[in-house]
Design a protein around this motif. Structure first.
Motif, PDB file in Angstrom:
ATOM      1  N   ILE B 424       0.833  -1.202   0.000  1.00 28.94           N
ATOM      2  CA  ILE B 424       0.000   0.000   0.000  1.00 28.94           C
ATOM      3  C   ILE B 424       0.870   1.256   0.000  1.00 28.94           C
ATOM      4  O   ILE B 424       0.445   2.317  -0.440  1.00 28.94           O
ATOM      5  N   GLY B 425       2.107   1.125   0.458  1.00 26.22           N
ATOM      6  CA  GLY B 425       2.974   2.296   0.440  1.00 26.22           C
ATOM      7  C   GLY B 425       4.053   2.223  -0.627  1.00 26.22           C
ATOM      8  O   GLY B 425       4.996   2.992  -0.602  1.00 26.22           O
ATOM      9  N   TYR B 426       3.898   1.281  -1.572  1.00 24.25           N
ATOM     10  CA  TYR B 426       4.969   1.078  -2.539  1.00 24.25           C
ATOM     11  C   TYR B 426       5.072   2.221  -3.524  1.00 24.25           C
ATOM     12  O   TYR B 426       4.095   2.837  -3.885  1.00 24.25           O
ATOM     13  N   TYR B 427       6.286   2.472  -3.974  1.00 24.71           N
ATOM     14  CA  TYR B 427       6.480   3.645  -4.802  1.00 24.71           C
ATOM     15  C   TYR B 427       7.197   3.329  -6.116  1.00 24.71           C
ATOM     16  O   TYR B 427       6.691   3.627  -7.202  1.00 24.71           O
ATOM     17  N   ILE B 428       8.378   2.706  -6.017  1.00 22.62           N
ATOM     18  CA  ILE B 428       9.230   2.613  -7.202  1.00 22.62           C
ATOM     19  C   ILE B 428       8.570   1.844  -8.346  1.00 22.62           C
ATOM     20  O   ILE B 428       8.499   2.310  -9.474  1.00 22.62           O
ATOM     21  N   THR B 429       8.066   0.649  -8.004  1.00 25.99           N
ATOM     22  CA  THR B 429       7.546  -0.194  -9.067  1.00 25.99           C
ATOM     23  C   THR B 429       6.353   0.434  -9.786  1.00 25.99           C
ATOM     24  O   THR B 429       6.341   0.502 -11.015  1.00 25.99           O
ATOM     25  N   PRO B 430       5.342   0.899  -9.042  1.00 21.52           N
ATOM     26  CA  PRO B 430       4.244   1.559  -9.762  1.00 21.52           C
ATOM     27  C   PRO B 430       4.724   2.764 -10.565  1.00 21.52           C
ATOM     28  O   PRO B 430       4.205   3.028 -11.653  1.00 21.52           O
ATOM     29  N   GLU B 431       5.727   3.439 -10.048  1.00 22.01           N
ATOM     30  CA  GLU B 431       6.252   4.592 -10.775  1.00 22.01           C
ATOM     31  C   GLU B 431       6.822   4.159 -12.128  1.00 22.01           C
ATOM     32  O   GLU B 431       6.613   4.808 -13.146  1.00 22.01           O
ATOM     33  N   LEU B 432       7.511   3.006 -12.098  1.00 23.13           N
ATOM     34  CA  LEU B 432       8.198   2.581 -13.320  1.00 23.13           C
ATOM     35  C   LEU B 432       7.292   1.847 -14.292  1.00 23.13           C
ATOM     36  O   LEU B 432       7.427   1.999 -15.495  1.00 23.13           O
ATOM     37  N   VAL B 433       6.413   1.005 -13.764  1.00 24.30           N
ATOM     38  CA  VAL B 433       5.611   0.202 -14.682  1.00 24.30           C
ATOM     39  C   VAL B 433       4.118   0.508 -14.583  1.00 24.30           C
ATOM     40  O   VAL B 433       3.313  -0.151 -15.217  1.00 24.30           O
ATOM     41  N   GLY B 434       3.765   1.478 -13.779  1.00 25.57           N
ATOM     42  CA  GLY B 434       2.340   1.714 -13.547  1.00 25.57           C
ATOM     43  C   GLY B 434       1.674   2.603 -14.575  1.00 25.57           C
ATOM     44  O   GLY B 434       0.450   2.649 -14.635  1.00 25.57           O
ATOM     45  N   GLY B 435       2.470   3.318 -15.359  1.00 20.64           N
ATOM     46  CA  GLY B 435       1.851   4.247 -16.302  1.00 20.64           C
ATOM     47  C   GLY B 435       1.003   5.256 -15.554  1.00 20.64           C
ATOM     48  O   GLY B 435       1.398   5.751 -14.500  1.00 20.64           O
ATOM     49  N   ILE B 436      -0.169   5.550 -16.114  1.00 18.70           N
ATOM     50  CA  ILE B 436      -1.046   6.517 -15.454  1.00 18.70           C
ATOM     51  C   ILE B 436      -2.066   5.794 -14.598  1.00 18.70           C
ATOM     52  O   ILE B 436      -2.351   6.164 -13.471  1.00 18.70           O
ATOM     53  N   LYS B 437      -2.566   4.693 -15.157  1.00 24.80           N
ATOM     54  CA  LYS B 437      -3.667   4.004 -14.477  1.00 24.80           C
ATOM     55  C   LYS B 437      -3.184   3.094 -13.363  1.00 24.80           C
ATOM     56  O   LYS B 437      -3.975   2.599 -12.570  1.00 24.80           O
ATOM     57  N   ARG B 444       1.639   9.877  -5.924  1.00 25.02           N
ATOM     58  CA  ARG B 444       1.130  11.248  -5.806  1.00 25.02           C
ATOM     59  C   ARG B 444       1.879  11.982  -4.699  1.00 25.02           C
ATOM     60  O   ARG B 444       2.222  13.143  -4.819  1.00 25.02           O
ATOM     61  N   ILE B 445       2.099  11.265  -3.594  1.00 24.43           N
ATOM     62  CA  ILE B 445       2.803  11.890  -2.473  1.00 24.43           C
ATOM     63  C   ILE B 445       4.189  12.347  -2.935  1.00 24.43           C
ATOM     64  O   ILE B 445       4.608  13.477  -2.692  1.00 24.43           O
ATOM     65  N   ALA B 446       4.854  11.448  -3.638  1.00 26.29           N
ATOM     66  CA  ALA B 446       6.193  11.797  -4.115  1.00 26.29           C
ATOM     67  C   ALA B 446       6.128  12.989  -5.064  1.00 26.29           C
ATOM     68  O   ALA B 446       6.978  13.883  -5.021  1.00 26.29           O
ATOM     69  N   TYR B 447       5.079  13.018  -5.884  1.00 24.40           N
ATOM     70  CA  TYR B 447       4.926  14.131  -6.816  1.00 24.40           C
ATOM     71  C   TYR B 447       4.796  15.445  -6.048  1.00 24.40           C
ATOM     72  O   TYR B 447       5.427  16.444  -6.389  1.00 24.40           O
ATOM     73  N   HIS B 448       3.987  15.413  -4.992  1.00 28.94           N
ATOM     74  CA  HIS B 448       3.789  16.659  -4.247  1.00 28.94           C
ATOM     75  C   HIS B 448       5.021  17.046  -3.445  1.00 28.94           C
ATOM     76  O   HIS B 448       5.228  18.212  -3.155  1.00 28.94           O
ATOM     77  N   ILE B 449       5.822  16.065  -3.102  1.00 32.04           N
ATOM     78  CA  ILE B 449       7.026  16.404  -2.345  1.00 32.04           C
ATOM     79  C   ILE B 449       8.106  16.962  -3.267  1.00 32.04           C
ATOM     80  O   ILE B 449       8.753  17.951  -2.956  1.00 32.04           O
ATOM     81  N   SER B 450       8.272  16.343  -4.430  1.00 30.29           N
ATOM     82  CA  SER B 450       9.436  16.738  -5.223  1.00 30.29           C
ATOM     83  C   SER B 450       9.086  17.629  -6.414  1.00 30.29           C
ATOM     84  O   SER B 450       9.940  18.370  -6.880  1.00 30.29           O
ATOM     85  N   THR B 451       7.869  17.591  -6.890  1.00 33.01           N
ATOM     86  CA  THR B 451       7.567  18.395  -8.073  1.00 33.01           C
ATOM     87  C   THR B 451       6.703  19.607  -7.757  1.00 33.01           C
ATOM     88  O   THR B 451       7.088  20.745  -8.000  1.00 33.01           O
ATOM     89  N   ALA B 460      -0.604  15.372   4.310  1.00 35.12           N
ATOM     90  CA  ALA B 460      -1.972  14.955   4.584  1.00 35.12           C
ATOM     91  C   ALA B 460      -2.265  13.614   3.925  1.00 35.12           C
ATOM     92  O   ALA B 460      -2.866  12.717   4.544  1.00 35.12           O
ATOM     93  N   LEU B 461      -1.819  13.450   2.690  1.00 35.82           N
ATOM     94  CA  LEU B 461      -2.023  12.174   2.008  1.00 35.82           C
ATOM     95  C   LEU B 461      -1.301  11.054   2.766  1.00 35.82           C
ATOM     96  O   LEU B 461      -1.842   9.975   2.978  1.00 35.82           O
ATOM     97  N   GLY B 462      -0.072  11.366   3.178  1.00 35.15           N
ATOM     98  CA  GLY B 462       0.702  10.384   3.930  1.00 35.15           C
ATOM     99  C   GLY B 462       0.022  10.029   5.240  1.00 35.15           C
ATOM    100  O   GLY B 462      -0.045   8.863   5.630  1.00 35.15           O
ATOM    101  N   THR B 463      -0.508  11.033   5.913  1.00 31.44           N
ATOM    102  CA  THR B 463      -1.191  10.786   7.179  1.00 31.44           C
ATOM    103  C   THR B 463      -2.429   9.922   6.960  1.00 31.44           C
ATOM    104  O   THR B 463      -2.678   8.985   7.716  1.00 31.44           O
ATOM    105  N   LEU B 464      -3.172  10.228   5.908  1.00 30.83           N
ATOM    106  CA  LEU B 464      -4.355   9.411   5.619  1.00 30.83           C
ATOM    107  C   LEU B 464      -3.958   7.965   5.350  1.00 30.83           C
ATOM    108  O   LEU B 464      -4.609   7.029   5.825  1.00 30.83           O
ATOM    109  N   LEU B 465      -2.868   7.800   4.613  1.00 31.44           N
ATOM    110  CA  LEU B 465      -2.386   6.451   4.326  1.00 31.44           C
ATOM    111  C   LEU B 465      -2.035   5.729   5.618  1.00 31.44           C
ATOM    112  O   LEU B 465      -2.418   4.576   5.842  1.00 31.44           O
ATOM    113  N   LEU B 466      -1.350   6.460   6.486  1.00 26.42           N
ATOM    114  CA  LEU B 466      -0.971   5.880   7.777  1.00 26.42           C
ATOM    115  C   LEU B 466      -2.218   5.498   8.572  1.00 26.42           C
ATOM    116  O   LEU B 466      -2.308   4.408   9.132  1.00 26.42           O
TER     117      LEU B 466
END
Ligand SMILES: Nc1ncnc2c1ncn2[C@@H]1O[C@H](COP(=O)(O)OP(=O)(O)OP(=O)(O)O)[C@@H](O)[C@H]1O
Ligand SMILES: [Mg+2]
Lengths: 369, 488
Positions: B424-437, B444-451, B460-466
């Motif tokens: 549920i907290g995975y990042y790299i793999t969906p980023e690389l092979v997840g496309g948009i869908k 999204r969290i990473a996007y808001h942190i770095s972009t 807030a997203l992270g807290t909700l996830l937690l």
């Protein structure tokens, strides 16, 4: 039940015919086993660790296949019958009670898989629990029971579906001495009441002697002797059995002469005496003569005529309450034990002194070396 | 006590590296100090403004805004507050940027002259210092004190003879509405001078800073802009959380975002569904493997376990990229399918850059986390149980279903918790092979942190996830019982 045939002869209800077993294809764990167990008999397999007892039991229950030979149940070979169709009850050393089921569910399990309807099931479970004096424990989990109680439940579960044959692999091994003796009595009692055939595995000889109709002494995958307890104790057929069952004194020597019922043995120390030739064939054979500690007389005045007299040095005297245990040096053997009853006129030997002891030829068994 | 000392290094390490970032994240998800911090005068003046009526705030607010903007521009902070408010209403950032650039054009001479015409001392820095070191200053004229301090400490050079204009504006703004009795706490001559300045302050009412600002950027006349500033002036805000569940704090209160802007709930839902799918896939693939391993003799089992762990020896990126090679349309699997003739060359399967790709790759990556706890639980189930069941008359399947499987459940429980929480907290793999869908909430969290640099929303997203994970954990404990989870 598949195996429950009343037409089978009382003798040979279970038969092992030249059964061999090897796990790795090289070493035989069971070597040429021939054994016939009568219906309703209580037969114990006794032997040291690794002698193949459990293996035999597992082959009978169907969890291991014999490498060679046949196992017959009620006259029919069962090599190709899967375990769950053999209808053999089994009690495991660790009880193997299902931890996620209550006591009642454990007991109902064999009945459920046999599609016995609910009312009858409950009846049988209740009766089985009463039989082992565990009525009222239906709702408990196995982990909430003491060792002895678990043992009873395991027993009840192996009996609740009324098998003709029950196998028990060291069922009392995990219990303390007192409880073990109590349970021995209860198992024996149940056996007598229900008339089931029991094959029981233990390496506790007292257990074997007190419970069994016959005992099969195993060593190294071979039955060394198969006999009722008294014969086993009093008339061991070879030195392994003599050593294994009860306490025993051995004196080694060679057979000098065999004349009829008696053989003359010359010990390595030079002493000569007479003994029953049990397991010696020819003059000149090496032999171990076995003498039970309680058959040696330390009071020379009480020695009957015909007894062999020999001098002995007292090494140690142990007071054990009901008996005295005296360690002597006899004919070079420093581990020669004598047991005497604690009677008013019995002498307490003094270590260091030299006394005269003796025994009757009938009590000496000249066995294989 | 000594035991505590012994574990102290670890405890501190855990606190610093684990607990404090979480606390920081929780704080950031509601923290909103930036608006009041950078626009203190405007926001305090806005308190008196009734946002219900559709009219612009009064002159007082614009005077405050002028002071705030001058200081913010000097500190180069006006773009920060602009970006912050831009999260809530697009376009605000450019208003602040534009205004900051041309703030110099605002003419505030009248304010300066109002004081200097009264008395020359108002042109004397030492006099000003006297006013604001008076004990009454902080209580009666808090805004002006703060402004003067900011000027004298941060901006003034030692040789500057007079305060800068904005200090006059701040004082003028604050004196409006005060009279001599309010100012009597000051010592002389300050009390008298301030009272004199206050008495005649009405003269400045003709000057409209509002007009000046509207000339700099006509957007300052938009009521929504002011409403946004007012709504987001409290130091704590629930806005990030509302945003994270596709709601917003509109002018009329909390409302759902328009259809086109709703994204997070969909992504949360997708993250959840895909994590469950991955967990189930891991159970189905991992259970037989663990079962097989648990029945092997220990030495062989160890050999196979190394094979299970082998993927850990290669980088996550390599493994994920390998899936790209396998699954892409010109990839190995499609090539084989086409060669065999199952799939037409023109209709090659799309298996990557979508949910399928993410599920396949993540199942592969997380599978060991299912197999290991399952294996260690199965290893502790003695063969006697199944034997006992069989001897009692159960066939192999019944023995498995009624006896073995229930006892392996703690392993499934542990493996599922592990895999699910990792997934549920995975990042790299969906980023690389997840496309948009096929992307997860963490992307999204990473996007808001770095972009987008919207850390509040990321928090807030992270807290909700937690929270979601903790909630699931609680539900799980209720249903399965966490005691039934065995990791080994
Ligand atoms: N599954 C197995 N694979 C290989 N060898 C085995 C296996 N089970 C038992 N053996 C070997 O077979 C021999 C006999 O084992 P078995 O369990 O029958 O002995 P036992 O008489 O029951 O001993 P114990 O009194 O210790 O229970 C031993 O040497 C043992 O190492
Ligand atoms: Mg055994």
């Amino acid at each position: 039940m598949a195996a429950g045939t009343n037409t089978a002869p009382a003798e040979g209800f279970v038969r092992f015919e030249s059964v061999q077993k090897s796990y790795d294809g090289i070493a035989l764990v069971v070597k040429d086993l021939n054994l016939s167990i009568g219906k309703g008999e209580f037969l114990t397999m006794l032997g040291p660790s690794g002698s193949g007892k459990t293996t035999c039991l597992l082959m009978l229950a169907g969890f291991e296949t014999a490498t060679h030979g046949d196992i017959l149940l009620g006259g029919r070979p069962i090599n190709n019958i899967p375990p769950h169709k053999r209808g053999i009850g089994m009690v495991f050393q660790n009880y193997a009670l299902f931890p996620h089921m209550s006591v009642a569910e454990n007991l109902a399990f064999p009945l459920e898989v046999r599609s016995i309807d609910k009312d009858e099931r409950e009846n049988k479970v209740r009766r089985a629990l009463e039989m082992v004096q565990m009525g009222g424990f239906e709702g408990r989990r196995p982990s909430q029971l003491s060792g002895g109680q678990q043992q009873r439940i395991a027993l009840a579960r192996a009996l609740v579906f009324e098998p003709d044959l029950v196998l028990m692999d060291e069922p009392l091994g995990a219990l303390d001495k007192q409880l073990r003796e109590h349970m021995q009595f209860e198992i024996k009692h149940l056996h007598e009441r229900l008339g089931v055939t029991v094959v029981y595995v233990t390496h506790d000889q007292t257990e074997a002697l007190t419970m069994s109709d016959r005992v099969a002494v195993f060593d190294d995958g071979i039955i060394q002797q198969l006999a009722p307890p008294d014969q086993l104790y009093e008339a061991p057929e070879n030195s392994f059995v003599a050593q294994f069952i009860g306490e025993n004194n051995t004196l080694t020597g060679i057979v000098e002469a065999i004349n009829g019922d008696l053989a003359t043995v010359r010990l390595d120390s030079g002493d000569r005496f007479q003994a029953l030739p049990v397991n010696v064939n020819a003059v000149g054979d090496r032999t171990r003569v076995s003498i039970r500690p309680e058959r040696v007389e330390t009071d020379s005045r009480r020695l009957p005529a015909g007894a062999h007299r020999i001098s002995a040095e007292v090494l140690e005297f142990i007071y054990m309450g009901d008996v005295f245990r005296t360690r002597l040096k006899v004919a070079g053997n420093e581990e020669f034990i004598v047991k005497t009853r604690n009677a008013p006129d019995q002498t307490r030997q003094v270590p260091g002194s030299t006394i005269e002891i003796g025994w009757l030829p009938e009590d000496c068994r000249a066995l294989d070396a | 006590m000594r035991a505590l000392l012994l574990i102290a290094p670890l405890l501190i390490f855990v606190l610093v590296t684990f607990v404090s970032p979480i606390v920081d994240m929780l704080f950031r998800s509601v923290e909103n100090g930036i608006v009041t911090e950078i626009l203190p005068h405007s926001t305090s003046a806005l308190k008196d403004w009734n946002s219900e009526r559709d009219e612009l705030p009064g002159e007082a607010v614009f005077r405050g805004l002028y002071v705030d903007m001058v200081i913010a521009v000097k500190r180069r902070q006006h773009t920060r507050v602009g970006s912050r408010l831009n999260y809530e209403a697009a376009g605000i950032a450019s208003v602040f940027r534009k205004t900051g650039r041309s703030l110099r054009k605002v003419d505030v001479d009248a304010f300066v002259r109002h004081f200097t015409d009264l008395h020359p001392d108002w042109e004397n820095r030492a006099f000003w210092e006297g006013v604001f070191s008076d004990p009454a200053a902080a209580g009666v004229l808090p805004n002006s004190s703060r402004t003067f301090d900011a000027w004298s400490q941060d901006f003034a050079k030692p040789e500057d003879p007079v305060p800068e204009d904005f200090v006059y504006v701040a004082l003028a703004g604050e004196l409006r509405g005060l009279d001599a009795s309010d100012l009597s706490g000051f010592g002389q001559p300050y009390a008298g001078m301030l009272a004199e300045a206050a008495r005649t302050i009405g003269r400045l009412d003709e000057i409209s800073l509002k007009q000046e600002f509207l000339q700099l950027d006509s957007e300052w006349s938009a009521a929504t802009l002011w409403k946004t500033i007012k709504i987001f002036s409290p130091p704590l805000t629930e806005a990030y959380f509302l945003n994270a569940v596709d709601m917003k704090k509109g002018i009329e209160g909390v409302e759902r975002k328009s259809e086109a802007e709703r994204i997070y709930l969909v992504i949360f839902g997708r993250t959840f569904v895909m994590s469950v799918t991955i967990t189930l896939a891991c159970i189905f693939l991992g259970y037989p493997v663990a079962y097989f391993l648990a029945r092997l003799p220990l030495r062989k089992a160890n050999l196979f376990l190394i094979l299970v762990l082998l993927p850990f020896w290669t980088s996550l990126l390599v493994r994920t990229s390998a899936w790209k090679v396998l699954l892409q349309q010109e990839g190995v699997i499609n090539d084989i399918l086409v060669a065999v003739g199952i799939v037409d060359d023109s209709a090659r399967l799309v298996m990557i850059n979508n949910q399928f790709g993410t599920i396949v790759a993540m199942t592969h990556i997380l599978l060991p986390f299912m197999i290991l706890p399952l294996f260690s639980v199965m290893k502790t189930i003695p063969p006697d149980f199944v034997r006992a069941a069989k001897s009692l008359g159960a066939d192999a399947f019944t023995a498995f279903r009624r006896v073995y499987f229930p006892q392996s459940l703690p392993g499934i429980g542990a493996g599922s918790v592990l895999v699910f929480i990792l997934a549920i907290g995975y990042y790299i793999t969906p980023e690389l092979v997840g496309g948009i869908k096929g992307t997860f909430i963490s992307n999204r969290i990473a996007y808001h942190i770095s972009t987008s640099l919207n850390w509040g929303l990321a928090a807030a997203l992270g807290t909700l996830l937690l929270m979601a994970v903790l909630l699931l954990y609680w539900v799980y404990d209720r249903i399965v019982g966490i005691d039934n989870v065995k990791l080994g």
